[in-house]
Enzyme design. Structure first.
Site, PDB file in Angstrom:
ATOM      1  N   SER A  88       0.865  -1.171   0.000  1.00  0.00           N
ATOM      2  CA  SER A  88       0.000   0.000   0.000  1.00  0.00           C
ATOM      3  C   SER A  88       0.913   1.236   0.000  1.00  0.00           C
ATOM      4  O   SER A  88       2.132   1.093  -0.112  1.00  0.00           O
ATOM      5  CB  SER A  88      -0.903  -0.201   1.199  1.00  0.00           C
ATOM      6  OG  SER A  88      -1.039   0.849   1.955  1.00  0.00           O
ATOM      7  N   LYS A  97      -3.929  10.169  -7.808  1.00  0.00           N
ATOM      8  CA  LYS A  97      -4.219   8.872  -7.192  1.00  0.00           C
ATOM      9  C   LYS A  97      -5.623   8.470  -7.629  1.00  0.00           C
ATOM     10  O   LYS A  97      -6.603   9.152  -7.318  1.00  0.00           O
ATOM     11  CB  LYS A  97      -4.148   8.960  -5.677  1.00  0.00           C
ATOM     12  CG  LYS A  97      -4.321   7.609  -5.003  1.00  0.00           C
ATOM     13  CD  LYS A  97      -3.909   7.662  -3.540  1.00  0.00           C
ATOM     14  CE  LYS A  97      -3.731   6.278  -2.948  1.00  0.00           C
ATOM     15  NZ  LYS A  97      -4.961   5.501  -2.899  1.00  0.00           N
ATOM     16  N   CYS A 151     -48.491   7.622 -21.285  1.00  0.00           N
ATOM     17  CA  CYS A 151     -47.762   8.753 -20.686  1.00  0.00           C
ATOM     18  C   CYS A 151     -46.723   9.276 -21.687  1.00  0.00           C
ATOM     19  O   CYS A 151     -45.900   8.522 -22.183  1.00  0.00           O
ATOM     20  CB  CYS A 151     -47.067   8.293 -19.408  1.00  0.00           C
ATOM     21  SG  CYS A 151     -46.030   9.558 -18.652  1.00  0.00           S
TER      22      CYS A 151
HETATM   23  S1  IVH Z   1       1.907   3.728  -7.159  1.00  0.00           S
HETATM   24  C1  IVH Z   1       3.620   0.535  -3.663  1.00  0.00           C
HETATM   25  N1  IVH Z   1       0.259   5.364  -8.282  1.00  0.00           N
HETATM   26  O1  IVH Z   1      -3.295   3.202  -4.371  1.00  0.00           O
HETATM   27  C2  IVH Z   1       2.476   1.104  -4.310  1.00  0.00           C
HETATM   28  N2  IVH Z   1      -0.643   3.760  -6.825  1.00  0.00           N
HETATM   29  O2  IVH Z   1      -3.312   3.174  -1.516  1.00  0.00           O
HETATM   30  C3  IVH Z   1       2.867   2.088  -5.378  1.00  0.00           C
HETATM   31  N3  IVH Z   1      -3.087   3.845  -6.638  1.00  0.00           N
HETATM   32  O3  IVH Z   1      -1.987  -0.034  -4.107  1.00  0.00           O
HETATM   33  C4  IVH Z   1       1.667   2.382  -6.126  1.00  0.00           C
HETATM   34  N4  IVH Z   1      -3.391   5.513  -8.027  1.00  0.00           N
HETATM   35  O4  IVH Z   1      -3.399   0.493  -6.190  1.00  0.00           O
HETATM   36  C5  IVH Z   1       0.378   4.334  -7.449  1.00  0.00           C
HETATM   37  N5  IVH Z   1      -1.085   6.868  -9.404  1.00  0.00           N
HETATM   38  C6  IVH Z   1      -0.955   5.850  -8.574  1.00  0.00           C
HETATM   39  C7  IVH Z   1      -2.071   5.270  -7.955  1.00  0.00           C
HETATM   40  C8  IVH Z   1      -1.878   4.217  -7.076  1.00  0.00           C
HETATM   41  C9  IVH Z   1      -3.988   4.644  -7.229  1.00  0.00           C
HETATM   42  C10 IVH Z   1      -3.442   2.778  -5.684  1.00  0.00           C
HETATM   43  C11 IVH Z   1      -2.573   1.552  -5.811  1.00  0.00           C
HETATM   44  C12 IVH Z   1      -2.032   1.304  -4.437  1.00  0.00           C
HETATM   45  C13 IVH Z   1      -2.985   2.066  -3.591  1.00  0.00           C
HETATM   46  C14 IVH Z   1      -2.394   2.439  -2.270  1.00  0.00           C
END
Ligand code: IVH
Length: 759
Positions: free
Chosen positions: A89, A122, A450
């Site tokens: 995560s 994100k 209608c």
């Molecule tokens: S990079 C080690 N980039 O958010 C994880 N993750 O809350 C590096 N996520 O598991 C991930 N948008 O599934 C990355 N632009 C983005 C992202 C992203 C959504 C998700 C991803 C991750 C989770 C963590």
């Protein structure tokens, strides 16, 4: 196009490879670049050819073929996949101060002032990992617990913008991490449909994405347009990367859709400025975002920094606060949907929210209002589900004006449909929500005429399963309604060839991107439609007409069963059979209520107990008698209490009565083609009244025909011969039953004998 067809027909493998590549290319042009080179129809031709070839040569079919995009066979359950590298995560940060700490820590651990970072949105979706081996999608899996996830390959294959093959130059192993999401516009459309079907809506696109990916039937997934964006690198062999940019270049080379925009910064100020900039811009992205992901660009530095068991030290996610505002609910307006569903809409004191000014919010249905006890003049908390749909989250009851009353949609509308003034009805739809039984209450206008429902009703009326009207699809229905040539399906029967031929249709989109002149419906199509209308008027059986009426809870099989039980529409309107079915359920619920053993309402004393027992027994006998009166009809469950009540309500309504009158005026009286008359309804003076028949052997017209002939004339048909049998109707080879009849001295008839007996 010519060279598309120039391959030798004797080389199916070559042709399959060629078609797959072509279709992949057109998918990409269409879904990724929005620059199609061929029309949908041309695409379909190629697609069907590939499908046919794969069917003819199953050994050559490839799981990554473009034909698999429409969804393969349903699965029993999801296989588990062990992740090649754990799916971690990201550490969340919520304040600029925490971003500063993150940046300082990087500076300290890497021992440099400036640090090359990328910042990107994100995505609020569902994490997946995609494994490509030797240029082919091997499998796709969800994150699961981080070390094992569900294999969702069949579902991920339906995502058109994702390449399933990468070509010959691809590395031996390439693991791509990304996010599956439902585009905001699709999410809005899906929820709108669910409102119309009386289903609970999804709270946000992430939930609808997760719900869709969990489906075991890939065909259902293919109907819900999911998308995917790559954002991370997993395991890889046969390729080397120095920076995040190298990785992005590779994604672009293989046309794997990736997350954009990406900012490059190397100072704390740069990071903070970007986070603010992204916050302004993110509401215009086609997917839901909830933060900014900040990553160290260099892969070598990522290795130096390492990871905790939970998250890497080289990344952080700045989470934007959820956007919610309070405002006043000024009024509730009501929209009549295409299927007659009434959707209440909150008229709000305008308030800026997630990039726009919000002045309306959907209230979905009666259940939504009741659950939150939403009232006029309430102070409400609003947010946007999927960036676009403003929705009320809760009510601040402390700010509720005194004297406020629970909101009643029914009373608010004076019980009438705002589009046609017909009385509105409450529909209850039992569904499962989070594994629990849940009732969705929706107000509905059932008026066949209608105006708000004209197009939908006309389309339903015209479909093959209904009256099968030639050339009457959505676009023609829209134009008929718009031009006021037909406002309800029955208006179609008053159209003439001249007026219909002049109907102007939507201009066609040309290859050049321009529009053609408006097209006429034309004489030929007009004649075709009129002749199918004529056929509907004179030949289509009652069952098709019943279905065409679009009565709630009356589908195709209920319509067939209803037409077996009734001869014509007016019989349905006044059907004793349907009334009996309806009455039985009413009496049964009464019976449960007064039962002396009802735990929710136990008798006060012995006297009441006795009284209730007596009433209970009386009801029981009455119900048994009603059930007895139905037994001989052998009614299928397709016509149960819900359908029966719905049919009776439809024909009893003003609108239903109007439909019957109109049909009489139009001289239309559809007849049942499978009518099975009630044996008990033939009078005592019927020719076969009181007679019992047994049918045996092969008869020219089929046994069923003779059975209904006998029953129509008051006779009864049973299965075995006894001394009570009046006649045995015997055809060719009626062995043992004929013998038994002879033994018992029962008269044996042949077909001719039966006809004679009748006359
Ligand atoms: S990079 C080690 N980039 O958010 C994880 N993750 O809350 C590096 N996520 O598991 C991930 N948008 O599934 C990355 N632009 C983005 C992202 C992203 C959504 C998700 C991803 C991750 C989770 C963590």
């Amino acid at each position: 196009m010519e060279d598309l067809f120039s391959q030798s027909p004797n080389d199916p493998a070559g042709r399959i490879a060629f078609l797959s590549k072509e279709l992949d290319r057109h998918n990409r042009l269409y879904y990724t670049e929005a620059q199609p080179e061929i029309s949908d129809a041309e695409y379909d031709v190629l697609f069907r050819e590939l499908e046919d070839l794969e069917k003819a040569h199953p050994d050559l079919a490839d799981p990554n073929s473009p034909t698999q995009r429409v969804g393969g066979e349903p699965l029993e359950g999801f296989q588990q996949r062990q992740h090649l590298i754990p799916m971690l995560s990201i550490d969340d940060v919520f304040k600029e101060e925490e971003v500063k700490l993150f940046f300082r820590r990087l500076q300290k651990n890497l021992n440099t002032e400036r640090i090359s970072l990328t910042v990107e949105p994100k995505i609020d979706g569902v994490a997946v990992t995609l494994i490509y081996r030797n240029g082919k999608l091997d499998y796709a899996a969800t994150r699961g617990d981080g070390s094992r996830g569900d294999d969702v390959t069949a579902n991920v294959r339906t995502i058109r913008s994702l390449p399933l093959t990468l070509g010959d130059t691809a590395p031996a192993l390439l693991e791509i991490r990304g996010e599956v999401y439902m585009p905001n516009a699709e999410f809005a459309k899906l929820n709108e449909q669910r409102d119309e079907q009386g289903l609970p809506t999804f709270a946000n696109p992430r939930n609808s994405t997760a719900g869709t990916l969990k489906q075991l039937d890939p065909k259902a997934v293919a109907e819900r347009p999911l998308a995917v964006l790559a954002h991370g690198l997993g395991a890889h062999e046969g390729i080397k990367f120095d920076t995040e940019d190298d990785f992005h270049a590779l994604l672009d080379r293989y046309e794997i859709p990736r997350n954009k925009p990406v900012w490059h910064v190397d100072t704390l100020d740069g990071v903070l400025k970007t986070i603010r900039e992204l916050d302004q811009l993110r509401h215009d992205l086609p997917y839901q975002t909830d933060g900014a992901v900040i990553k160290v660009s260099s892969f070598a530095k990522r290795t130096t920094l390492g990871a905790t068991s939970r998250a890497p030290r080289w990344a952080a996610a700045f989470k934007y606060p959820p956007e919610q505002k309070t405002t006043l609910l000024r009024d509730i307006s009501v929209q009549v949907g295409r299927t007659g569903i009434l959707t209440p809409v909150a008229e709000l004191e305008p308030v800026p929210l997630s990039g726009t000014t919000v002045s309306r919010a959907t209230l979905h249905n009666e259940s939504f209002i009741q659950e939150r006890d939403i009232r006029l003049d309430d102070t409400v908390l609003v947010h946007k589900a999927g960036e676009i749909i403003p929705e009320i989250l809760s009510v601040d009851t402390t700010k509720r004006p005194s004297g406020s009353k629970p909101f009643s949609l029914h009373d608010h509308l004076g019980g009438k449909c705002p589009a046609c003034s017909a009385p509105i009805e409450l529909r209850k739809n039992a569904v499962k929500k989070d594994g629990e039984d849940y009732l969705v209450l929706t107000w509905w206008c059932g008026n066949f005429e209608c105006p708000a429902q004209a197009v939908t009703r006309m389309k339903h009326f015209a479909q093959r399963k209904a009256l099968d009207l030639d050339g009457l699809g959505e676009s023609v229905a829209v134009k008929l309604v718009e031009s006021a040539m037909a406002r309800s399906p029955l208006d179609l029967f008053e159209l003439t060839e001249e007026t219909l031929a002049d109907l102007l249709l939507e201009p066609a989109k040309l290859q050049s991107g321009e529009e053609s002149k408006p097209r006429r419906f034309g004489e030929k199509k007009a004649a075709g439609l009129l002749s199918s209308l004529q056929k509907a008027r004179t030949e289509q059986p009652l069952s098709k007409w019943i279905f065409a009426m679009g009565i709630p809870h009356v589908g195709e099989s209920s319509s067939k069963e209803l037409s077996r039980l009734h001869e014509q529409l007016t019989d349905l309107a006044d059907s004793d059979t349907l009334k009996t079915i309806r009455e039985i359920t009413i009496l049964e619920s009464e019976q449960r209520e007064i039962s002396p053993r009802n735990k929710d309402n136990p008798p006060k004393d012995d006297e009441e107990k006795e009284e209730r027992q007596a009433a209970f027994t009386q009801l029981k006998e009455r119900i048994a008698a009603l059930n007895d009166s139905l037994t001989s009809k052998k009614i299928s469950p397709d016509v149960g209490p819900v359908a029966s009540a719905s049919v009776l309500a439809f024909f009893a309504s003003e609108a239903g009565q109007h439909v019957l009158q109109r049909l009489t005026k139009l001289n239309i009286n559809p007849r049942s083609d499978n009518y099975f008359p009630d044996p008990s309804s033939a009078g005592a003076d019927a020719p076969f009244a009181g007679k019992t028949f047994v049918i045996t052997g092969t008869l020219s017209g089929g046994r069923d025909d003779f059975k209904s002939l006998i029953e129509k004339n008051g006779g009864k048909v049973t299965g075995s011969v006894s001394k009570n049998t009046s006649y045995v109707l015997a055809g060719e080879g009626g062995g043992s039953k004929r013998d038994k009849a002879e033994k018992l001295g029962v008269e044996i008839l042949d077909e001719e004998g039966l006809t004679k007996l009748l006359s």
